[in-house]
Design a protein around this motif. Structure first.
Motif: not given
Length: 247
Positions: A100-106, A108-111, A118-119, A125-126
């Motif tokens: 789910t945290c990985e989904a948050v990273a995805r 944020l790609v346009h912020h 991150t750990n 890489p995302i």
């Protein structure tokens, strides 16, 4: 519980996993019938749905990362977008371990102008694909099962910062509002993140409400915001005590 449900559970106990296609062939019923059976068993907490089938729930070990990534993937994508909407450009933030945290990273790609620690080596890489995002990776012990960094060194990395906001997940929740994980080394990191963040967001889909894990992380009272995909009636009084976003 009907006879087919009992047989499905026995096959899951024997093999560790059952597939929709395999069960439909074994019982000579439609795929839709098996999907309904698996959903019923998952709602009872007897199985956990994964892509193409189901696995036994465990209170001591987590299911595989790839299976977790496909579990409730649509809900996790919505949660990711909802979390990202709460994060302002120019923020400093921490993103924890988990699908789910990985989904948050995805999301944020346009912020712009983010400083992210991150750990989660799946998220790094995302995040780094965003040229306006500075990414810091903690030290720590690499957990091969999910490419997460955990332990005392990871916690020490976190203590060097005070984040505007942190996004964490959990493996299980109970009706008292307590959050749990499987690995004490990860729990130590999550607790340190909460202590060193001005605000903490819990990103967790409702499959966590029916799971069990042994190590307590924190309480919902320690969390600033809870982002999830739907309500569960028995959980609603706890959720109402926090700022809860449904997506």
């Amino acid at each position: 519980m009907n006879i087919r449900h009992a047989d499905i559970l026995e096959r899951a106990r024997r093999n560790g996993k059952v597939t929709v296609d395999g069960l439909a062939a074994a019982f000579d019923v439609t795929l839709q019938t098996i999907r309904r059976d698996l959903s019923d068993l998952a709602a009872q907490g007897r199985l956990e749905r994964v892509h193409g089938g189901a696995v036994l729930p465990s209170g001591l070990t987590n299911i595989g990362y790839d299976q977790r990534r496909r579990l409730n993937d649509d809900a996790k994508a919505r949660i990711g977008l909802a979390c990202a909407a709460q994060i302002e450009n120019g923020s400093s933030l921490f993103i924890g371990i988990g699908t789910t945290c990985e989904a948050v990273a995805r999301a944020l790609v346009h912020h712009e102008g983010l400083l992210v620690m991150t750990n989660n080596l799946n998220a790094a890489p995302i995040l780094s694909s965003n040229p306006s995002c500075r990414v810091l990776v903690t030290g720590g012990n690499l957990r091969a099962a999910d490419a997460g960094l955990v332990g005392a060194q990871t916690a020490a990395s976190v203590r060097q910062f005070k984040f505007d906001i942190a996004v964490i997940g959990c493996s299980a929740m109970d009706l008292r509002g307590d959050l749990f994980d499987y690995d004490l080394d990860e729990v130590i990191v999550s607790q340190t993140v909460i202590e060193n963040s001005a605000a903490t967001v819990l990103a967790a889909d409702t499959s966590k409400f029916t799971r069990k894990a042994p190590a307590r992380v924190a309480s919902l009272a320690d969390i600033s915001m809870f982002v999830t995909d739907q309500t569960i009636d028995k959980f609603a009084p706890l959720a109402s005590a926090n700022r809860t976003i449904l997506c």
